[in-house]
Design an enzyme around this catalytic site. Sequence first.
Site, PDB file in Angstrom:
ATOM      1  N   LYS A  69      38.987  46.435  33.425  1.00 16.31           N
ATOM      2  CA  LYS A  69      39.425  45.220  34.132  1.00 16.31           C
ATOM      3  C   LYS A  69      38.247  44.371  34.626  1.00 16.31           C
ATOM      4  CE  LYS A  69      44.022  46.756  35.532  1.00 16.31           C
ATOM      5  NZ  LYS A  69      45.020  46.781  36.593  1.00 16.31           N
ATOM      6  N   ASP A 105      48.623  41.216  38.718  1.00 18.84           N
ATOM      7  CA  ASP A 105      48.987  42.317  39.624  1.00 18.84           C
ATOM      8  C   ASP A 105      49.514  41.823  40.982  1.00 18.84           C
ATOM      9  OD1 ASP A 105      48.449  44.412  37.881  1.00 18.84           O
ATOM     10  OD2 ASP A 105      46.354  44.556  38.486  1.00 18.84           O
TER      11      ASP A 105
END
Length: 274
Positions: A69, A105
């Site tokens: 990420k 997210d």
Amino acid sequence: MVNHIIKAGVIGHPINHSKSPIIHGHWIDKYGLQGTYRPIDISPENLQVEISKLIREGYAGFNVTIPYKQSIFELCDYVDDVAKSIGAVNTVVVKNGMFHGTNTDAFGYIQNLKFHNIHLQKHKPAIVLGAGGAARAIVYGLLEEGFDNILITNRTIEKSYDVLKIDEAKISVLPWENRSEILQGAGLVVNTTALGMTGKDPLDIDFSGLPIDCIVSDIVYAPLMTPFLSDGQKRGNPVVTGIGMLLHQARPAFEKWFGILPDVDDELVRKVLA
Ligand code: ATR
């Protein structure tokens, strides 16, 4: 008519644990789309070469999971403000051969709370346990949603100070040892640590000072009812399990590649928990 197959996937290492192929595969079938969504295992030394191949293979984009990420953030041609604030990219869209990175997210966490129709007490303290990547996304989401008093506590306090930089006026850092005391007056508490996951110790916290209307939420979803959530539920607090964040974070990514904002239905929840 040209039969154009839209290709997407998830990159990570290892990748066999990922639930994303189940989620996106469910939606491709449900909406009758010409599309594929594949797990793509890439070892760290090949990251740059392998993601360039995805462009040549005509991928519309991909999700990013552990451990990439942050590395993908660096490799993107463009990164939006959400991903910049969170410091990580979990979704890439390929446009004209270039990587556009975002992070869904925060959306996933907040949408899941809304999906459960839970009243959000935005002016009461929201306690975030942990200060990793997931915590950063949740803090960002809570701030965007209008929460104005976020308390971060993490075993390694230095990492809490990194999260504090997202908005020093609305975030405070407290010692991990005080995690039980700071629950007094809270409107929401979320566990973003790995504690409570199958095979790990439970999160050691005393709920006796927790207001009974405080939302207790976890991002761990294996098991679905962590000891942390069970403790909250036994007292009568509203609890929100971790599976919903996983499902809801996938929705805007799917929309970017396939053009439909999908919904979370019971069958999808069953498939992912099976
Ligand atoms: P993620 O991206 O899922 O947030 P991460 O960045 O590795 O994953 O963060 C994991 C979080 O779990 C961290 O807040 C970590 O605390 P440290 O920063 O002190 O490492 C927390 N965590 C993991 N194991 C823990 C434990 N045994 N006790 C307390 N916190 C723990």
